[in-house]
Design an enzyme around this catalytic site. Structure first.
Site, short mmCIF file in Angstrom:
data_model
loop_
_atom_site.label_atom_id
_atom_site.label_comp_id
_atom_site.label_asym_id
_atom_site.label_seq_id
_atom_site.Cartn_x
_atom_site.Cartn_y
_atom_site.Cartn_z
CG ASP A 127 -2.01 -1.05 1.13
OD1 ASP A 127 -2.26 -1.56 0.01
OD2 ASP A 127 -2.60 -1.38 2.17
CD GLU A 129 -0.71 -5.64 -10.26
OE1 GLU A 129 -0.28 -6.67 -10.77
OE2 GLU A 129 -1.70 -5.62 -9.50
#
Length: 324
Positions: A217, A243
C-alpha cells in the site's frame, strides 16, 4: 506541440512558495501538517505572453493562483478582448473544478506571468482546511463577471464529502477507475485530442510477499504521488487496477504520451521508497502502454489499445514503454 504543452511545470525550487502564499492568505488557518502536504504537491508554471493556460471547452481539474503578471479570460475562441483580467493574488480555474464541467472560457497570459498550480485534490483540501481560503474564493467567484452562456450562469453546489470520496481511490488519493472511465468517455464523445497511458508495476506481488500488504500500500501511494508530481497540472492520474494506473493527457499525441511515460519510468527507477518505520522497499519498475485518441474512436477501444501496448511492453521484458 501546443502552447499548453510548451509551458514548463517545475518544482518550486528557489521560490519560497510558503511565504508567497501566506502573503495572499492562501494558507491562513492551516496547521503545519496540512500546509506541508499541500505545498508538497504544488507546482509553479512560468508563462510567456500568449501562452494558453486553460482552453475553452477542454477539461480542467486544477486551480491556478497568479503570483506575478496578468491573465486574460476569453469566453469565445477568437475573442481579442478578455472579459476579465486575473492579477497577482487572484485565482482562476475554480469554476470548472467546482462544477466538474469543461472549462467555460480560455485563459491566456497577457504578459509574462507565474502561477501556482493546485491539483483538484489540493483544492478541496484547501477548502476543507482553511475557512479564510474558502471565504476568499467565494467572494472572488461571486464578483467575477458572467455572461448569458449557460455554462457561466448555471452554478453547481460544492461537492459533498461523499461525492468527492466517490471520485478517489482511498489508498492512493488519486482518482479511481469509475472517474477515469467517465472522463475518458466524455473526452471521446467530444472528439477532442488526447492520449492515455496505462502503466503497471512490474512484479508487484513480490513486494507484498516479501514485505507484507502494508508495504504494498505504501508503494502504491508513493508511486501515485510521484505520478502527480511528474505530470502537468492539466493531466490526470487514476488508479485503474490493483497495481495499475492510467494517465489521461489532454492535447497529447501518442509520441508525447510515450515520452511522459518514459519520464515516469526513469524517475521511478531512480528512487527507493521507505515505509513509516524506515524500512527501505526494493526498487521497482513499471511497464507502460500509450495510445492516442483517433477521430470517432470510442473510449473502450482507446483504453483497449493502450492495454495492448502495455501487454507488448510486458512481453518484451518489462520496464519499458510501448505505444500505438
Amino acid at each position: 506541440m501546443s502552447a499548453l504543452h510548451a509551458i514548463e511545470a517545475s518544482r518550486v525550487g528557489d521560490v519560497d512558495l510558503g511565504e508567497l502564499l501566506r502573503e495572499f492568505d492562501v494558507l491562513a488557518g492551516l496547521d503545519r501538517a496540512a500546509r506541508e502536504e499541500i505545498l508538497s504537491e504544488a507546482l509553479v508554471r512560468d508563462l510567456d505572453y500568449g501562452d494558453t493556460l486553460i482552453r475553452l471547452g477542454a477539461p480542467n481539474r486544477s486551480l491556478y493562483l497568479v503570483l506575478e503578471g496578468k491573465l486574460g479570460v476569453f469566453r469565445q475562441a477568437m475573442a481579442t478582448e478578455p472579459v476579465a483580467v486575473v492579477e497577482a493574488g487572484q485565482t482562476v480555474g475554480e469554476l470548472s473544478v467546482l462544477e466538474r464541467r469543461p472549462a467555460p472560457a480560455s485563459v491566456m497570459a497577457l504578459e509574462a506571468s507565474r502561477v501556482v498550480v493546485f491539483s483538484e485534490t489540493a483544492f478541496w483540501r484547501l477548502i476543507d482546511a482553511s475557512h479564510a481560503f474558502a471565504a476568499r474564493l467565494l467572494k472572488q467567484v461571486s464578483e467575477r463577471p458572467r455572461g448569458s452562456d449557460e455554462t457561466f450562469t448555471r452554478g453547481a453546489p460544492p461537492r459533498t464529502d461523499y461525492e468527492r470520496a466517490a471520485m478517489y481511490d482511498a489508498a492512493t488519493a488519486v482518482y479511481n477507475r469509475p472517474w477515469a472511465d467517465e472522463t475518458i468517455e466524455e473526452l471521446a464523445k467530444r472528439d477532442v485530442a488526447f492520449s492515455v497511458v496505462r502503466l503497471e508495476v512490474d512484479d508487484f506481488e513480490k513486494v507484498g510477499a516479501e514485505h507484507g500488504r502494508a508495504a504494498s500500500d505504501v508503494l502504491l501511494a508513493k508511486l501515485a504521488a510521484l505520478l502527480t508530481r511528474t505530470l502537468r497540472g492539466t493531466d490526470y492520474v487514476a488508479r485503474y487496477g490493483s497495481e495499475e494506473f492510467i494517465l489521461i493527457l489532454p492535447e497529447a499525441k501518442a509520441e508525447s504520451a510515450a515520452m511522459v511515460a518514459e519520464r515516469v519510468r526513469r524517475a521511478l527507477a531512480a528512487v527507493a521508497f521507505e515505509t513509516k518505520d524506515g524500512t527501505v522497499l526494493p526498487r521497482v519498475t513499471i511497464s507502460a502502454g500509450a495510445a492516442q485518441h483517433e477521430t470517432g474512436q470510442g473510449a473502450a477501444e482507446l483504453v483497449a489499445k493502450a492495454g495492448a501496448a502495455l501487454a507488448r511492453a510486458k512481453e518484451a521484458g518489462r520496464n519499458r514503454v510501448e505505444r500505438v
